[in-house]
Design an enzyme around this catalytic site. Structure first.
Site, PDB file in Angstrom:
ATOM      1  N   ASP A   8       0.868  -1.174   0.000  1.00 46.13           N
ATOM      2  CA  ASP A   8       0.000   0.000   0.000  1.00 46.13           C
ATOM      3  C   ASP A   8       0.909   1.230   0.000  1.00 46.13           C
ATOM      4  O   ASP A   8       2.126   1.117  -0.209  1.00 46.13           O
ATOM      5  CB  ASP A   8      -0.990  -0.034   1.180  1.00 46.13           C
ATOM      6  CG  ASP A   8      -0.315   0.147   2.530  1.00 46.13           C
ATOM      7  OD1 ASP A   8       0.933   0.209   2.583  1.00 46.13           O
ATOM      8  OD2 ASP A   8      -1.040   0.221   3.542  1.00 46.13           O
ATOM      9  N   CYS A  65       3.102  -3.316   3.981  1.00 46.32           N
ATOM     10  CA  CYS A  65       2.265  -2.190   4.387  1.00 46.32           C
ATOM     11  C   CYS A  65       2.942  -1.554   5.601  1.00 46.32           C
ATOM     12  O   CYS A  65       4.129  -1.798   5.834  1.00 46.32           O
ATOM     13  CB  CYS A  65       0.818  -2.604   4.656  1.00 46.32           C
ATOM     14  SG  CYS A  65       0.573  -3.772   6.007  1.00 46.32           S
ATOM     15  N   THR A  67       2.580  -2.005   8.899  1.00 39.69           N
ATOM     16  CA  THR A  67       2.979  -3.010   9.892  1.00 39.69           C
ATOM     17  C   THR A  67       3.181  -4.399   9.305  1.00 39.69           C
ATOM     18  O   THR A  67       3.736  -5.274   9.984  1.00 39.69           O
ATOM     19  CB  THR A  67       1.881  -3.135  10.966  1.00 39.69           C
ATOM     20  OG1 THR A  67       0.659  -3.474  10.289  1.00 39.69           O
ATOM     21  CG2 THR A  67       1.706  -1.844  11.746  1.00 39.69           C
ATOM     22  N   GLY A  68       2.646  -4.642   8.128  1.00 31.73           N
ATOM     23  CA  GLY A  68       2.604  -5.997   7.559  1.00 31.73           C
ATOM     24  C   GLY A  68       1.359  -6.756   8.003  1.00 31.73           C
ATOM     25  O   GLY A  68       1.044  -7.820   7.464  1.00 31.73           O
ATOM     26  N   GLY A  70      -2.118  -5.815   8.146  1.00 29.86           N
ATOM     27  CA  GLY A  70      -3.297  -5.779   7.266  1.00 29.86           C
ATOM     28  C   GLY A  70      -3.085  -6.628   6.025  1.00 29.86           C
ATOM     29  O   GLY A  70      -3.961  -7.417   5.625  1.00 29.86           O
ATOM     30  N   HIS A  98       8.757 -24.761   8.836  1.00 28.86           N
ATOM     31  CA  HIS A  98       7.647 -25.426   9.526  1.00 28.86           C
ATOM     32  C   HIS A  98       6.284 -25.192   8.868  1.00 28.86           C
ATOM     33  O   HIS A  98       5.453 -26.095   8.863  1.00 28.86           O
ATOM     34  CB  HIS A  98       7.562 -24.942  10.990  1.00 28.86           C
ATOM     35  CG  HIS A  98       8.679 -25.449  11.843  1.00 28.86           C
ATOM     36  ND1 HIS A  98       8.633 -25.445  13.210  1.00 28.86           N
ATOM     37  CD2 HIS A  98       9.892 -25.974  11.508  1.00 28.86           C
ATOM     38  CE1 HIS A  98       9.761 -25.959  13.703  1.00 28.86           C
ATOM     39  NE2 HIS A  98      10.545 -26.278  12.682  1.00 28.86           N
ATOM     40  N   ASN A  99       6.045 -23.969   8.390  1.00 33.29           N
ATOM     41  CA  ASN A  99       4.708 -23.637   7.867  1.00 33.29           C
ATOM     42  C   ASN A  99       4.644 -23.679   6.344  1.00 33.29           C
ATOM     43  O   ASN A  99       3.559 -23.492   5.777  1.00 33.29           O
ATOM     44  CB  ASN A  99       4.273 -22.230   8.316  1.00 33.29           C
ATOM     45  CG  ASN A  99       4.504 -21.958   9.780  1.00 33.29           C
ATOM     46  OD1 ASN A  99       5.179 -20.988  10.148  1.00 33.29           O
ATOM     47  ND2 ASN A  99       3.964 -22.803  10.641  1.00 33.29           N
ATOM     48  N   HIS A 134       5.131 -31.634  10.260  1.00 30.65           N
ATOM     49  CA  HIS A 134       4.782 -30.331   9.683  1.00 30.65           C
ATOM     50  C   HIS A 134       3.826 -30.489   8.500  1.00 30.65           C
ATOM     51  O   HIS A 134       2.910 -29.679   8.322  1.00 30.65           O
ATOM     52  CB  HIS A 134       6.055 -29.574   9.279  1.00 30.65           C
ATOM     53  CG  HIS A 134       6.913 -29.247  10.463  1.00 30.65           C
ATOM     54  ND1 HIS A 134       6.421 -28.570  11.565  1.00 30.65           N
ATOM     55  CD2 HIS A 134       8.200 -29.536  10.740  1.00 30.65           C
ATOM     56  CE1 HIS A 134       7.380 -28.444  12.461  1.00 30.65           C
ATOM     57  NE2 HIS A 134       8.466 -29.031  11.995  1.00 30.65           N
TER      58      HIS A 134
HETATM   59  C1  RB5 Z   1      -1.975   2.547   6.652  1.00 32.52           C
HETATM   60  O1  RB5 Z   1      -1.985   3.705   7.403  1.00 32.52           O
HETATM   61  C2  RB5 Z   1      -1.769   1.334   7.548  1.00 32.52           C
HETATM   62  O2  RB5 Z   1      -2.903   1.128   8.311  1.00 32.52           O
HETATM   63  C3  RB5 Z   1      -1.430   0.113   6.723  1.00 32.52           C
HETATM   64  O3  RB5 Z   1      -0.287   0.379   5.976  1.00 32.52           O
HETATM   65  C4  RB5 Z   1      -1.132  -1.170   7.486  1.00 32.52           C
HETATM   66  O4  RB5 Z   1      -0.175  -0.948   8.466  1.00 32.52           O
HETATM   67  C5  RB5 Z   1      -2.292  -1.908   7.977  1.00 32.52           C
HETATM   68  O5  RB5 Z   1      -2.160  -3.005   8.560  1.00 32.52           O
END
Ligand code: RB5
Length: 148
Positions: A8, A65, A67-68, A70, A98-99, A134
């Site tokens: 994103d 994204c 945090t990774g 979403g 493992h996964n 596994h």
């Molecule tokens: C966008 O602001 C943020 O919410 C998105 O990049 C992500 O971190 C969501 O999990």
């Protein structure tokens, strides 16, 4: 190796650097967007990337994204996808061994691009263990997926 990548807006700058990195390593990279820093919705890009891994058009996927999180939640809704959101080396190695994870999700507001490159190298170079325990557990994930 064929790699699908998507981000994103929060992961856009990192994605551009990772595309260069992967291409220089000889990977065949398909970019599923986004194409700018303009605010957008991560599910729109996660699903396109995940679909291309699920249908075997690509070997692995990389999603970025803020945090990774979403991106990974979204990718894991696609049948056949096992996406792991990782920020350190050990989990990245384990999720392959493992996964048998097929997509790596990364947080551009959590780790640096240099760290992402290290994790990507581990992810792409670590084979699945192929151990019976596994395999059995992954089959149970697939069975659960098929219930819905
Ligand atoms: C966008 O602001 C943020 O919410 C998105 O990049 C992500 O971190 C969501 O999990």
């Amino acid at each position: 190796m064929k790699i699908a990548i998507a981000s994103d807006h929060a992961g856009f700058e990192a994605k551009q650097q990772l595309i260069r990195y992967l291409t220089e390593k000889g990977c065949d990279v398909t970019d599923f967007g986004t194409n700018s820093n303009e605010s957008c919705d991560y599910p729109d890009f996660a699903v396109k990337c995940a679909d291309s891994v699920a249908d075997k058009s690509n070997d692995y996927g990389i999603l970025i994204c803020g945090t990774g999180i979403g991106m990974s939640i979204c990718a894991n809704k696609v049948k056949g996808i096992r996406c792991a959101n990782c920020s350190e080396e050990f989990s990245t190695q384990m999720t392959r061994e493992h996964n048998d994870a097929n997509i790596l999700a990364l947080g551009a507001r959590v780790i640096t691009v240099d760290k992402m490159k290290k994790l990507i190298d581990i992810f792409l170079n670590t084979p699945f263990s192929n151990q019976e325990n596994h395999i059995r557990r992954i089959n149970k994930i697939t069975q659960t997926e098929n219930l819905y």
